[in-house]
Design a protein around this motif. Structure first.
Motif: not given
Length: 234
Positions: A153-172
């Motif tokens: 299984v390929k496990f990855c992590k990425i900061k929301a601000c680096n996705t290019g869609a940070g507005d879709r991934f608010s801290t909520d």
């Protein structure tokens, strides 16, 4: 090892047991001759080897019979043999790449590559996180442990601000887990840590993912050296 057929399994077991004995069990030259016979029964070396091989083809030698039928050592040797067979079978069936770590994705492009450029059968689990958000650090630690146990299984992590869609991934909605196969999103868990207790561990995340059928069979651990106090593989 059923593919070997009954004769192949028996010969493989006899060879393994001979190789597992201490070097003092037989004179070295005799032991080498017996093992050579099992490895290459049709290849002649010396006249003595040929004579020995002809006797071997008619019936089992007394030395080999004593080794293979040594009840005192048989249980330990059989355990080693079964472990080796399990390891060999696992290696033959372990197709595809192995990852064994939690990858840090730096931007949206790497995110897309991680999802779209893998085999169609590969499960890709991406953790969308941010520093300082409750549960994100614990989830990253849990995924690191699971990555070691589920290497296909390929496990990855990425900061929301680096996705290019940070507005879709608010801290909520963080931490969020996205699960892909063949480039398609198959599961989407927002605020996933709400599913766990305040303090949780890798086993809790593992149980959660297994409930949705998102993890394959766990990797067979590397087998030890066959000590008799090791747990036997069934």
């Amino acid at each position: 090892f059923l593919l070997l057929g009954p004769k192949g399994v028996i010969n493989d077991w006899r060879k393994f047991k001979l190789e597992s004995k201490d070097t003092d069990a037989l004179p070295l030259s005799k032991k080498e001759i017996l093992i050579r016979q099992m490895s290459s029964p049709h290849r002649a070396h010396t006249k003595d080897d040929k004579d020995t091989r002809e006797r071997f083809s008619r019936k089992m030698s007394m030395q080999e019979y004593e080794i293979i039928n040594d009840d005192k050592e048989d249980e330990s040797c059989l355990r080693k043999y079964r472990k080796r067979c399990m390891q060999d079978m696992h290696e033959r069936l372990s197709f595809g790449p192995k990852y064994s770590c939690l990858f840090e994705l730096q931007n949206g492009e790497q995110f897309l590559e991680a999802v779209e450029k893998e085999r169609k059968t590969t499960t890709v689990i991406v953790h969308i996180y941010e520093d300082g958000v409750k549960g994100c650090e614990a989830l990253n630690n849990s995924l690191m442990c699971l990555a070691a146990e589920y290497s296909t299984v390929k496990f990855c992590k990425i900061k929301a601000c680096n996705t290019g869609a940070g507005d879709r991934f608010s801290t909520d909605v963080l931490p969020t887990l996205l699960v892909y196969r063949g480039g398609e999103l198959v599961s989407n868990f927002i605020c996933v840590t709400d599913q766990f207790n305040e303090e949780f561990f890798a086993v809790d995340v593992e149980v959660f993912l297994n409930e949705y059928g998102l993890l394959p069979e766990k990797d067979i651990p590397a087998l030890g050296n066959g000590n008799t106090d090791e747990k036997e593989v069934e």
